[in-house]
Design a protein around this motif. Structure first.
Motif, PDB file in Angstrom:
ATOM      1  N   GLN A 184       0.839  -1.192   0.000  1.00  0.00           N
ATOM      2  CA  GLN A 184       0.000   0.000   0.000  1.00  0.00           C
ATOM      3  C   GLN A 184       0.874   1.242   0.000  1.00  0.00           C
ATOM      4  OE1 GLN A 184      -1.493  -1.703   3.830  1.00  0.00           O
ATOM      5  NE2 GLN A 184      -1.671   0.474   4.406  1.00  0.00           N
ATOM      6  N   PRO A 185       0.318   2.403  -0.360  1.00  0.00           N
ATOM      7  CA  PRO A 185       1.125   3.622  -0.446  1.00  0.00           C
ATOM      8  C   PRO A 185       1.611   4.132   0.907  1.00  0.00           C
ATOM      9  CG  PRO A 185      -0.867   3.814  -1.777  1.00  0.00           C
ATOM     10  CD  PRO A 185      -1.031   2.594  -0.928  1.00  0.00           C
ATOM     11  N   GLU A 186       0.763   4.089   1.928  1.00  0.00           N
ATOM     12  CA  GLU A 186       1.163   4.526   3.254  1.00  0.00           C
ATOM     13  C   GLU A 186       0.260   3.880   4.287  1.00  0.00           C
ATOM     14  OE1 GLU A 186       0.868   8.840   2.879  1.00  0.00           O
ATOM     15  OE2 GLU A 186      -0.937   8.811   4.127  1.00  0.00           O
ATOM     16  N   LEU A 187       0.634   4.038   5.545  1.00  0.00           N
ATOM     17  CA  LEU A 187      -0.092   3.396   6.633  1.00  0.00           C
ATOM     18  C   LEU A 187      -0.099   4.327   7.826  1.00  0.00           C
ATOM     19  CD1 LEU A 187      -1.392   0.795   7.855  1.00  0.00           C
ATOM     20  CD2 LEU A 187       0.940   0.093   8.490  1.00  0.00           C
ATOM     21  N   THR A 188      -1.257   4.475   8.463  1.00  0.00           N
ATOM     22  CA  THR A 188      -1.374   5.283   9.675  1.00  0.00           C
ATOM     23  C   THR A 188      -1.688   4.380  10.855  1.00  0.00           C
ATOM     24  OG1 THR A 188      -2.100   7.242   8.458  1.00  0.00           O
ATOM     25  CG2 THR A 188      -2.616   7.163  10.802  1.00  0.00           C
ATOM     26  N   ILE A 189      -0.902   4.530  11.912  1.00  0.00           N
ATOM     27  CA  ILE A 189      -1.107   3.788  13.157  1.00  0.00           C
ATOM     28  C   ILE A 189      -1.193   4.812  14.285  1.00  0.00           C
ATOM     29  CG2 ILE A 189      -0.191   2.048  14.726  1.00  0.00           C
ATOM     30  CD1 ILE A 189       1.388   0.886  12.377  1.00  0.00           C
ATOM     31  N   GLY A 190      -2.366   4.997  14.820  1.00  0.00           N
ATOM     32  CA  GLY A 190      -2.556   6.020  15.835  1.00  0.00           C
ATOM     33  C   GLY A 190      -2.255   7.398  15.269  1.00  0.00           C
ATOM     34  N   ASP A 191      -1.341   8.124  15.919  1.00  0.00           N
ATOM     35  CA  ASP A 191      -0.975   9.467  15.476  1.00  0.00           C
ATOM     36  C   ASP A 191       0.236   9.475  14.554  1.00  0.00           C
ATOM     37  OD1 ASP A 191      -3.021  10.638  16.988  1.00  0.00           O
ATOM     38  OD2 ASP A 191      -1.759  10.760  18.779  1.00  0.00           O
ATOM     39  N   ILE A 192       0.683   8.312  14.132  1.00  0.00           N
ATOM     40  CA  ILE A 192       1.885   8.226  13.304  1.00  0.00           C
ATOM     41  C   ILE A 192       1.533   7.713  11.910  1.00  0.00           C
ATOM     42  CG2 ILE A 192       4.056   6.948  12.989  1.00  0.00           C
ATOM     43  CD1 ILE A 192       4.557   7.270  15.933  1.00  0.00           C
ATOM     44  N   THR A 193       2.048   8.406  10.908  1.00  0.00           N
ATOM     45  CA  THR A 193       1.872   8.005   9.516  1.00  0.00           C
ATOM     46  C   THR A 193       3.204   7.499   8.972  1.00  0.00           C
ATOM     47  OG1 THR A 193       0.094   9.589   9.142  1.00  0.00           O
ATOM     48  CG2 THR A 193       1.237   8.757   7.195  1.00  0.00           C
ATOM     49  N   LEU A 194       3.169   6.354   8.320  1.00  0.00           N
ATOM     50  CA  LEU A 194       4.347   5.745   7.715  1.00  0.00           C
ATOM     51  C   LEU A 194       4.209   5.839   6.210  1.00  0.00           C
ATOM     52  CD1 LEU A 194       4.294   2.525   9.932  1.00  0.00           C
ATOM     53  CD2 LEU A 194       5.678   4.573  10.320  1.00  0.00           C
ATOM     54  N   THR A 195       5.253   6.342   5.556  1.00  0.00           N
ATOM     55  CA  THR A 195       5.227   6.482   4.107  1.00  0.00           C
ATOM     56  C   THR A 195       6.657   6.494   3.595  1.00  0.00           C
ATOM     57  OG1 THR A 195       4.206   7.743   2.297  1.00  0.00           O
ATOM     58  CG2 THR A 195       5.219   9.023   4.059  1.00  0.00           C
ATOM     59  N   HIS A 196       6.830   6.651   2.283  1.00  0.00           N
ATOM     60  CA  HIS A 196       8.187   6.604   1.737  1.00  0.00           C
ATOM     61  C   HIS A 196       8.871   7.966   1.748  1.00  0.00           C
ATOM     62  CE1 HIS A 196      11.672   5.443  -0.472  1.00  0.00           C
ATOM     63  NE2 HIS A 196      11.395   6.252  -1.484  1.00  0.00           N
ATOM     64  N   GLU A 197       8.246   8.975   1.155  1.00  0.00           N
ATOM     65  CA  GLU A 197       8.901  10.267   0.986  1.00  0.00           C
ATOM     66  C   GLU A 197       8.466  11.264   2.057  1.00  0.00           C
ATOM     67  OE1 GLU A 197       9.167  11.923  -2.912  1.00  0.00           O
ATOM     68  OE2 GLU A 197       8.915   9.986  -3.895  1.00  0.00           O
ATOM     69  N   PRO A 198       9.396  12.123   2.506  1.00  0.00           N
ATOM     70  CA  PRO A 198       9.034  13.146   3.488  1.00  0.00           C
ATOM     71  C   PRO A 198       8.122  14.207   2.879  1.00  0.00           C
ATOM     72  CG  PRO A 198      11.283  13.480   2.710  1.00  0.00           C
ATOM     73  CD  PRO A 198      10.816  12.183   2.116  1.00  0.00           C
ATOM     74  N   ARG A 199       7.360  14.866   3.748  1.00  0.00           N
ATOM     75  CA  ARG A 199       6.476  15.946   3.326  1.00  0.00           C
ATOM     76  C   ARG A 199       6.683  17.137   4.245  1.00  0.00           C
ATOM     77  NH1 ARG A 199       2.426  11.572   2.564  1.00  0.00           N
ATOM     78  NH2 ARG A 199       1.497  12.053   4.591  1.00  0.00           N
TER      79      ARG A 199
END
Length: 235
Positions: free
Chosen positions: A135-150
């Motif tokens: 999948q493109p990204e994943l959110t767990i609680g208040d934390i978002t996991l993804t590839h590139e910074p924003r």
């Protein structure tokens, strides 16, 4: 690494506090999230050397096996029940088809042993045929996991930029991959055996991190070391 060791905390196991959570930074470049029993890794770049070899560059294509050994070791060490790879797990979109039967068997063992989530990256934007979910990204609680910074993100953990810290002390200098965060954005070092790194003071990081809040944890041979941002140099 003695000039770095003096900067280390006295705790046996260094920790990183980020977005209200506690993580253990591993000397491999992995990040263990105890509360979620999850190992986070970024930028594995499986089959990078094989990709170069196919283009005629005479490079030994053993990086995937080396990265898998690192990954297997971290899963044993932490006992993690979930693995989340933050993108660029494969160096090219077709790299999963280049994996040797032996390395594929090792990957299959990992995906059968733990819950695997493969986030897509710029090198591997399409799902592959490895076990687990993509999948493109994943959110767990208040934390978002993804590839590139924003820019302006809050509670975001990513990879992509392969961060490294260069420090100077007592007339000597050390440059090593590192974890870096400002309590809003955390960027993990590249995990793959054949990956390079970029100084966190370079233009590639400009505007992403709030420098007064910077926390840096440098990779050592057997452990990680928090270092003062005041020691950082650009070169």
């Amino acid at each position: 690494m003695s000039q770095v060791q003096v900067q280390a905390s006295e705790t046996e196991t260094p920790i990183v506090r980020f977005a209200g959570q506690i993580f253990e930074p591993l000397p491999s470049g992995g990040l263990y999230w105890h509360a979620q029993d999850t190992l986070l890794v970024a930028d594995l770049h499986f089959e990078k050397m094989a990709s170069f070899a196919r283009r005629g560059q005479m490079l030994p294509p053993y990086d995937t096996a080396m990265t898998l050994s690192r990954l297997e070791g971290d899963l044993r060490r932490t006992g993690a029940r979930r693995l989340i790879a933050l993108g660029d797990s494969f160096h090219r979109a077709d790299s999963s088809r280049l994996v040797t039967p032996a390395d594929r068997a090792r990957l299959d063992t990992i995906t059968a042993m733990v819950d695997c989530v493969w986030l897509t990256g710029n090198h591997d934007p399409a799902p592959h045929d490895m076990g687990g979910t993509s999948q493109p990204e994943l959110t767990i609680g208040d934390i978002t996991l993804t590839h590139e910074p924003r820019r302006g993100a809050k509670g975001l953990i990513c990879g992509h930029l392969h961060p490294a810290a260069h420090i100077e002390m007592d007339g000597r200098s050390v440059r090593r991959p590192c974890f870096v965060h400002d309590n809003r954005l955390m960027i993990l070092p590249a995990y793959g055996a054949s990956t390079g790194s970029i100084n966190i003071l370079s233009p590639a990081f400009a505007g992403l991190l709030h420098l007064p809040s910077l926390e840096v944890t440098m990779l050592g041979k057997d452990r990680t070391y928090p270092v003062s941002p005041r020691r950082l140099v650009l070169s």
